[in-house]
Every structure is written in C-alpha cells, then in structure tokens.
Design a protein around this motif. Sequence first.
Motif, short mmCIF file in Angstrom:
data_model
loop_
_atom_site.label_atom_id
_atom_site.label_comp_id
_atom_site.label_asym_id
_atom_site.label_seq_id
_atom_site.Cartn_x
_atom_site.Cartn_y
_atom_site.Cartn_z
N MET A 215 0.84 -1.18 0.00
CA MET A 215 0.00 0.00 0.00
C MET A 215 0.89 1.24 0.00
SD MET A 215 -3.23 1.12 2.36
CE MET A 215 -2.51 0.87 3.93
N ARG A 216 0.52 2.25 -0.73
CA ARG A 216 1.26 3.48 -0.86
C ARG A 216 0.82 4.49 0.21
NH1 ARG A 216 1.32 6.83 -6.43
NH2 ARG A 216 2.64 5.19 -7.26
N GLU A 217 1.80 5.11 0.88
CA GLU A 217 1.47 6.14 1.88
C GLU A 217 1.40 7.49 1.20
OE1 GLU A 217 3.67 6.28 5.49
OE2 GLU A 217 3.87 4.11 5.56
N GLN A 218 0.47 8.31 1.65
CA GLN A 218 0.32 9.64 1.10
C GLN A 218 0.54 10.66 2.20
OE1 GLN A 218 -3.29 10.24 -1.04
NE2 GLN A 218 -2.87 12.37 -1.48
N THR A 219 1.28 11.72 1.87
CA THR A 219 1.53 12.79 2.83
C THR A 219 0.27 13.61 2.99
OG1 THR A 219 3.84 12.86 2.18
CG2 THR A 219 2.98 14.77 3.34
#
Length: 129
Positions: free
Chosen positions: A1-5
């Motif tokens: 899963m990609r983390e988003q700021t």
Amino acid sequence: MREQTIFWAPEVLPTVVPVAVSTSTLGQGPTSQPPFDLATGHVRRAADGWHAVLQIGSVEHRIWSKQPLTAGARYAAELPFDGDLETRAHAATRLWRVMNGRAPGPPFHRVPKQRRERLCAALRAAAAY
C-alpha cells in the motif's frame, strides 16, 4: 500500500509552523540559522499558500507559508498570539533545535502538565511585557 503525505493548515493543526521569508539581519553571521532543507520532505502549493512536511531525523516537521518556499532562503516563524501560541511555539522550537543539530525534544503533548503550565505562564508574562 502506498502512503500519502497529509498537509494541514495551521489553523487546523497547531503544530504546523507558519513561516515567512526573513528580512531581518538579526542572527546573521558565521553562526547564522541554516536554511530549510526542502529536499528532506514534501512541498505542495495550495490555494492558501505553500505547505511542507520536512523529515529531519526521525521527526516530521510541518511548515506553511503564504510565499513560495525556496531552497536556500532564510525563514522566520510567525506565531500569532492566539489560543494555540504555546503549541506553535513548541513546534517552532523543536524545528529550530533539529535545524541546529540538536535533539528535537519531546512532542508538546508529552511535556509534563506542570512544565507545560509553567511554559504557558512564562509566554503570557513575556507577551504582557
């Protein structure tokens, strides 16, 4: 899963440090304040200004400016005398400490209540002076 700021406005999250380009000559010289290293995080332009989340050491520091954030520029914290002054001042101090190679110190909510109350009283006394 990609983390988003996630970027926050200073009026919503008081640990966001509002900054402006510094025009002051105070503190300039051989030991002057280092500029922000914008390469250590994420910068985003929004309708209300420029937001940055800087990763310095193990701590994320959040800043916001009405002006464009530029690498190499010198900035000053703008701390409004509102109900969140103590939290903003603590966040600005933590940012200043890591920029100068020091440990950031504990997050605001981890400062013991008695010390937090003393710091708040000291800030109020300084503001009234």
